[in-house]
Motif scaffolding. Structure first.
Motif: not given
Length: 407
Positions: A81-88, A93-100, A102-110
């Motif tokens: 989460v920390a690593a992906a949030a640092g990339l936000m 643009g909407a698509v790159p933001i959505a892609a990052v 996605f990574a944030v959320a996939a890690m959040q649920v741990a």
């Protein structure tokens, strides 16, 4: 160096987790709009994040219960989460933001399901209804952090949301080292689909719980993900958003701390249905009132309903399943409530908010919460869940300290 006692370590982890939650969820829609996204695009990004949770939740639940242990799963995911949030803030643009995202959320649920499983295992079967007393610590830190972060973002700019979230996530990881590593049960045969399949074989009534969960949390996600935009559109700002959500978090604290007594007096079924009804009323008021200050203060309904629903839902999972399936059971309910729910609620909610207006959105959310109450009434109709449950004798202050007394 003297090791922190287990009760204090677990309470402290909930405090740290509350800070991380407050750094992200209350302000994410304002953050996305500041990055140039329209309401319908914001809804789609939130739906993409929900899809990530839908896919990742059962994976992290299985890893925590059957592979690497719950503490390790929480640490690894929160570091991600920390690593992906640092990339936000880097992408545009909407698509790159959505892609990052996605990574944030996939890690959040741990984090959440494994944290709740750690708490349930610590309490044991007899003291399981005391979960709310532990979970209240997260609500307390969440409330204070909403105020603090709202003031910081109001003064320094909304783009600081993600750096603050990354730092708060690292704080969760750091505190997790005060816990002893748990070990998954070895030699346990889970059969087809691993621990996920085992949950439904162990408790067929789990399907009914998921229907109620889907309905109420779809309504919640349609309403809650756009409350910051509504306050802002009516003339408020991040500070007013932070104030309202802090108020809701403060209300959660006493509700969660008395949840064991409510469950003892009314049973899990009635308390769960009551939480759905409170949400229905709150959503109706959010949509009907235009004054941003009043809307902000009406977040007390969210705190009251969340305090009733969340603690009761965790205990229902604990009652339905054996201990070695706690993380997976919590992950599946989270997958439906905070995976499928936001895909439908936030995905369609952004479109409805933009094209039909907030009143229509909040009326629909209220109707879904009412349907959730009806579904829960049917799904939780077994004697173990419908009848009042006895309260175990109070434990000493060292095991369950009052807020502010954790060493």
């Amino acid at each position: 160096m003297k090791r922190i006692r287990e009760p204090a370590a677990i309470h402290g982890l909930f405090v740290a987790f509350g800070l991380a939650v407050a750094a992200f969820f209350p302000f994410v829609s304002l953050y996305l709009r500041a990055r140039g996204l329209r309401p319908d695009e914001i809804g789609l990004v939130i739906a993409v994040m929900a899809a990530a949770r839908l896919l990742a939740n059962p994976v992290w639940g299985h890893l925590g219960d059957a592979a690497i242990g719950r503490v390790n799963a929480l640490r690894i995911g929160t570091l991600g989460v920390a690593a992906a949030a640092g990339l936000m803030n880097v992408v545009e643009g909407a698509v790159p933001i959505a892609a990052v995202a996605f990574a944030v959320a996939a890690m959040q649920v741990a984090g959440g399901p494994n944290l709740d499983a750690i708490a349930l295992a610590h309490l044991g079967e007899e003291r399981m209804t005391d979960y709310g007393r532990i979970r209240a610590w997260e609500s307390l830190s969440y409330a204070g952090a909403c105020l603090a972060f709202g003031a910081i973002l109001d003064a320094r700019g909304i783009r600081w949301t993600m750096p603050i979230y990354a730092l708060a996530s690292l704080g969760v990881v750091a505190w997790s080292f005060t816990l002893r590593r748990d070990r998954p049960v070895r030699g346990q045969r889970h059969g087809r689909l691993g621990t996920v399949g085992a949950v439904f074989r162990e408790a067929p009534r789990f399907w009914g719980l998921l229907v109620a969960t889907l309905l109420v949390w779809t309504g919640f996600n349609a309403a809650w993900n756009f409350i910051a935009l509504k306050i802002s559109d009516e003339g408020g700002g991040p500070m007013l958003v932070g104030f309202g959500l802090a108020l809701g978090g403060l209300v959660e604290v006493p509700v969660m701390r008395v949840s064991a007594r409510l469950q003892a007096a009314w049973g899990l079924r009635r308390v769960f249905a009551l939480g759905c009804l409170v949400y229905a009323l709150g959503f109706l008021l959010w949509g009907s009132i235009s004054d941003p200050r009043i809307v902000s203060m009406l977040a007390v309904f969210e705190g009251l309903a969340f305090g009733l629903l969340f603690t009761t839902g965790i205990v229902v999972v604990g009652r339905l399943l054996p201990q070695h399936l706690y993380a997976t059971g919590n992950a599946i309910t989270a997958m439906v409530g905070f995976g499928v729910g936001p895909i439908i609620g936030a995905g369609f909610g952004g479109f409805v908010y933009q094209h039909a207006g907030p009143l229509v959105l909040y009326l629909a959310a209220s109707a879904l919460a009412l349907c959730g109450a009806a579904a829960a009434w049917v799904a939780l109709s077994t004697p173990a869940l419908a009848r009042p449950t006895p309260v175990a004798p109070e434990v000493g202050p060292a095991a369950q300290p009052e807020p502010g007394l954790v060493p």
